[in-house]
Design a protein around this motif. Structure first.
Motif, PDB file in Angstrom:
ATOM      1  N   GLN A   1       3.763   0.360   6.339  1.00  0.00           N
ATOM      2  CA  GLN A   1       3.541   1.231   5.188  1.00  0.00           C
ATOM      3  C   GLN A   1       4.198   2.598   5.377  1.00  0.00           C
ATOM      4  OE1 GLN A   1      -0.590   1.880   4.167  1.00  0.00           O
ATOM      5  NE2 GLN A   1      -0.135   3.684   2.930  1.00  0.00           N
ATOM      6  N   ALA A   2       3.917   3.235   6.509  1.00  0.00           N
ATOM      7  CA  ALA A   2       4.443   4.576   6.759  1.00  0.00           C
ATOM      8  C   ALA A   2       5.966   4.583   6.833  1.00  0.00           C
ATOM      9  CB  ALA A   2       3.849   5.143   8.045  1.00  0.00           C
TER      10      ALA A   2
ATOM     11  N   HIS B   1       5.430   0.283  -9.919  1.00  0.00           N
ATOM     12  CA  HIS B   1       4.379   0.979  -9.189  1.00  0.00           C
ATOM     13  C   HIS B   1       4.395   0.566  -7.719  1.00  0.00           C
ATOM     14  CE1 HIS B   1       2.803   2.487 -12.956  1.00  0.00           C
ATOM     15  NE2 HIS B   1       2.843   1.265 -13.426  1.00  0.00           N
ATOM     16  N   GLY B   2       5.421   0.991  -7.002  1.00  0.00           N
ATOM     17  CA  GLY B   2       5.490   0.678  -5.577  1.00  0.00           C
ATOM     18  C   GLY B   2       5.988  -0.731  -5.325  1.00  0.00           C
TER      19      GLY B   2
ATOM     20  N   LYS C   1       0.803  -1.224   0.000  1.00  0.00           N
ATOM     21  CA  LYS C   1       0.000   0.000   0.000  1.00  0.00           C
ATOM     22  C   LYS C   1       0.837   1.277   0.000  1.00  0.00           C
ATOM     23  CE  LYS C   1      -3.539  -2.346   2.774  1.00  0.00           C
ATOM     24  NZ  LYS C   1      -4.233  -2.351   4.097  1.00  0.00           N
ATOM     25  N   ALA C   2       2.135   1.144   0.178  1.00  0.00           N
ATOM     26  CA  ALA C   2       2.987   2.325   0.309  1.00  0.00           C
ATOM     27  C   ALA C   2       2.967   3.166  -0.967  1.00  0.00           C
ATOM     28  CB  ALA C   2       4.414   1.906   0.643  1.00  0.00           C
ATOM     29  N   ARG C   3       2.881   4.466  -0.778  1.00  0.00           N
ATOM     30  CA  ARG C   3       2.934   5.417  -1.887  1.00  0.00           C
ATOM     31  C   ARG C   3       4.285   6.126  -1.821  1.00  0.00           C
ATOM     32  NH1 ARG C   3      -3.139   8.165  -1.913  1.00  0.00           N
ATOM     33  NH2 ARG C   3      -4.292   6.196  -2.217  1.00  0.00           N
ATOM     34  N   CYS C   4       5.219   5.584  -2.567  1.00  0.00           N
ATOM     35  CA  CYS C   4       6.585   6.111  -2.523  1.00  0.00           C
ATOM     36  C   CYS C   4       6.742   7.283  -3.481  1.00  0.00           C
ATOM     37  CB  CYS C   4       7.580   5.009  -2.868  1.00  0.00           C
ATOM     38  SG  CYS C   4       7.617   3.691  -1.626  1.00  0.00           S
TER      39      CYS C   4
ATOM     40  N   ASN D   1       7.190  12.769  10.434  1.00  0.00           N
ATOM     41  CA  ASN D   1       6.243  13.373   9.496  1.00  0.00           C
ATOM     42  C   ASN D   1       5.227  12.363   8.977  1.00  0.00           C
ATOM     43  OD1 ASN D   1       7.448  15.873   9.737  1.00  0.00           O
ATOM     44  ND2 ASN D   1       8.722  15.647   7.906  1.00  0.00           N
ATOM     45  N   HIS D   2       5.650  11.105   8.864  1.00  0.00           N
ATOM     46  CA  HIS D   2       4.746  10.060   8.373  1.00  0.00           C
ATOM     47  C   HIS D   2       4.057   9.314   9.518  1.00  0.00           C
ATOM     48  CE1 HIS D   2       5.502   9.981   3.976  1.00  0.00           C
ATOM     49  NE2 HIS D   2       6.646  10.547   4.322  1.00  0.00           N
TER      50      HIS D   2
END
Length: 230
Positions: free
Chosen positions: A189-190, A62-63, A20-23, A143-144
């Motif tokens: 994820q974060a 894509h991640g 699910k990570a959005r890098c 921050n995350h």
């Protein structure tokens, strides 16, 4: 029985959260071989940030979704970059899992990371450089909202000089940050998203929080650049 049947549910859940990570879009992410002796279960991702305009991925990545699960099933998956790209920073993200826990880790999971980037001479000679590199890591995790404990690391400056037939090469100074920490849960994820920000910050393409101005990205070995506080 397939390979995934041998993987503990907690580790499978952690792999699912990596999916699910959005890098950061500047990051070229791919699976790399995971270390075999550090923990019973592990997945490793390698990343690089390339100078804009010097090429693009021939196969989009894509991640880390497919990459993480491919590691569990023994299948490789990776994008390849064009040969003419110029590297600004490189790094590794390794997630370790020991179902029996580890007193050293203070938990069942451990994240081990490595980041390296070339610096301008002025920044490379800054005595506070190690402190700044560690601050980038801590701030990215905060921050995350990536909860963690038992963090530790080492920042190293590497001076390279050339002699003899290579004397014409300019000297260079690299910064290396090796760090590890224990996530508070199997939801990582974060943590991957925070590490993504860290690699880009080392490459000179950090996010733009209040009070920070981004300097133009520069090419490794020629003009590497970093964000500067106003």
């Amino acid at each position: 029985m397939n390979a995934l049947d041998q993987v503990p549910p907690d580790f499978l859940h952690a792999l699912g959260t990596l999916r699910k990570a959005r890098c950061r879009k500047e990051l070229h992410l791919a699976e790399i071989p995971a270390p075999a002796r550090l923990a019973p279960f592990a997945v490793a991702l390698g990343a690089e940030v390339m100078a804009p305009g010097t090429g693009s991925l021939s196969t989009p990545v894509h991640g880390p979704a497919a990459l993480a699960f491919a590691a569990a099933s023994g299948t490789a998956a990776a994008g390849t970059a064009d040969d003419d790209e110029t590297e600004l920073a490189t790094g590794r993200f390794i997630l370790l899992h020991d179902p029996d826990g580890s007193a050293v880790w203070d938990g069942e999971f451990r994240i081990v990371t490595y980041i390296r980037a070339e610096l301008e001479p002025e920044m490379g000679n800054d005595q506070m450089l190690g402190t700044v590199a560690w601050t980038w890591l801590v701030e990215a995790l905060d921050n995350h909202k990536a909860a963690y404990r038992a963090a530790g690391g080492t920042a190293t400056r590497v001076l390279s000089e050339s002699f003899g037939t290579l004397a014409g090469r300019p000297g260079s100074i690299d910064i290396e940050l090796r760090a590890s920490w224990t996530p508070d849960s199997s939801d990582v994820q974060a943590h991957l998203e925070a590490w993504s920000d860290m690699v880009c910050t080392f490459a000179g393409v950090p996010p733009l929080p209040d009070g920070v101005t981004a300097l133009p990205p520069r090419r490794r070995g020629q003009q590497n650049g970093y964000g500067a506080a106003r």
